[in-house]
Design an enzyme around this catalytic site. Structure first.
Site, PDB file in Angstrom:
ATOM      1  N   LEU A 139      45.581  10.513  42.442  1.00 20.36           N
ATOM      2  CA  LEU A 139      46.791  10.749  41.667  1.00 20.36           C
ATOM      3  C   LEU A 139      47.554   9.432  41.590  1.00 20.36           C
ATOM      4  O   LEU A 139      47.565   8.662  42.556  1.00 20.36           O
ATOM      5  CB  LEU A 139      47.678  11.821  42.322  1.00 20.36           C
ATOM      6  N   ASP A 140      48.183   9.176  40.444  1.00 15.73           N
ATOM      7  CA  ASP A 140      48.986   7.969  40.296  1.00 15.73           C
ATOM      8  C   ASP A 140      50.090   7.936  41.352  1.00 15.73           C
ATOM      9  O   ASP A 140      50.509   8.983  41.868  1.00 15.73           O
ATOM     10  CB  ASP A 140      49.630   7.910  38.912  1.00 15.73           C
ATOM     11  N   LYS A 141      50.583   6.759  41.624  1.00 20.59           N
ATOM     12  CA  LYS A 141      51.611   6.577  42.646  1.00 20.59           C
ATOM     13  C   LYS A 141      52.791   7.517  42.445  1.00 20.59           C
ATOM     14  O   LYS A 141      53.285   8.127  43.398  1.00 20.59           O
ATOM     15  CB  LYS A 141      52.092   5.117  42.641  1.00 20.59           C
TER      16      LYS A 141
END
Length: 307
Positions: A139-141
């Site tokens: 998952l993106d930051k």
């Protein structure tokens, strides 16, 4: 299939439908174990039938006890760090965490701290378990939500296969700019790298196929926002962000793709995972509650908790 752990061994009774299959065919054809891991199991004598080591090509009888040594102590691969992670599901084979926004999934440089992987290693350490930290997806930051980790090499390859075959269904919730008037839509546009920016992606004819299904949950006419549910038919980097931006509805807070910084983060949450457990064959539906600051919570959390 009912399995049992006995020390380093995973045990199960060979089912009737596997009668006359060999060890080799179970690992290669049923579990799709790659050649490298198959070789490791052979060299380490990691498979027994009824307590004995037999030739891998001999047909097995249903009712036999199949044992495979998949539980072993490993280096975490990252530095353990107490990050108070939220566990949504855990057994001997996999771990599902509710990732908070603002941290990376894994280190991008040796010794990097404050990533979810560091928190997972600490969780294992507190349980006196020694597994390499293996994330199945990312998952993106600034995206929150459910994220799967495999706890051994065999579950890793099996979960990877489920992901590649699109048999792990991931449901996302997003708050976007503008009012979407359609009740649902499918965005089918290829995604490639943006040659003008090192991290950004864009819709590109020469890119990889990408399909995002969108369902409108609620519109906020006054605020000019729409709450949507997204599911992915493909798993491209930044896929939801790129697709929604391409139709003029960027994620709120997603500055990289045209969103306004109304919130401190992009309003994207991986709210649900649905898949069949690779060993027990149980259908799992794992819900990740949305836990963030009140401004988003008012418009976002009520819907994500209820779907």
């Amino acid at each position: 299939m009912q399995t049992n752990r006995n020390g380093k061994w995973l045990e199960f009774i060979v089912p009737l439908e596997w009668d006359n299959l060999s060890i080799e065919s179970i690992l290669k054809d049923k579990w799709k174990v790659p050649k490298k891991l198959m070789h490791e199991f052979r060299m380490e004598k990691a498979v027994r039938i009824n307590g004995e080591f037999i030739n891998w090509t001999i047909p097995l009888s249903s009712g036999s006890v199949f044992e495979i040594a998949i539980f072993r102590n490993e280096d975490y691969g990252v530095i353990p760090q107490d990050l108070s992670i939220e566990v949504l599901y855990e057994d001997d084979h996999l771990l599902v965490i509710n990732k908070i926004a603002g941290i990376e999934t894994h280190p991008n440089a040796e010794g990097q701290m404050n990533t979810l992987a560091n928190g997972v290693a600490f969780h294992y350490q507190q349980k006196n378990e020694y597994h390499r930290v293996r994330h199945i997806h990312r998952l993106d930051k600034d995206t929150s939500g459910a994220l799967i980790f495999a706890k051994n090499a065999l579950s890793h390859v099996m979960l990877d296969r489920l992901l590649n075959e699109r048999r792990i269904k991931r449901t996302y919730y997003a708050l976007v700019h503008g009012v979407i008037h359609s009740s649902s839509m499918i965005i089918n546009e290829p995604i490639g790298r943006d040659r003008h920016h090192p991290t950004r992606r864009r819709v590109s004819k020469s890119g990889q196929p990408a399909i995002t299904k969108v369902k409108v949950l609620k519109t906020f006419t006054k605020e000019k926002m729409t709450l949507i549910q997204c599911s992915l038919e493909t798993g491209r980097t930044h896929q939801i962000r790129v697709h929604l931006s391409s139709i003029g509805h960027p994620l709120i807070g997603d500055i990289l793709y045209g969103g306004k910084p109304i919130f401190k983060r992009q309003a994207l949450h991986a709210g649900k995972l649905t898949f069949t457990h690779p060993f027990s064959e149980e259908c799992l539906e794992i819900i990740a509650p949305f836990n963030d600051d009140p401004p988003i919570l008012q418009k976002f959390s009520e819907q994500t908790h209820g779907n």
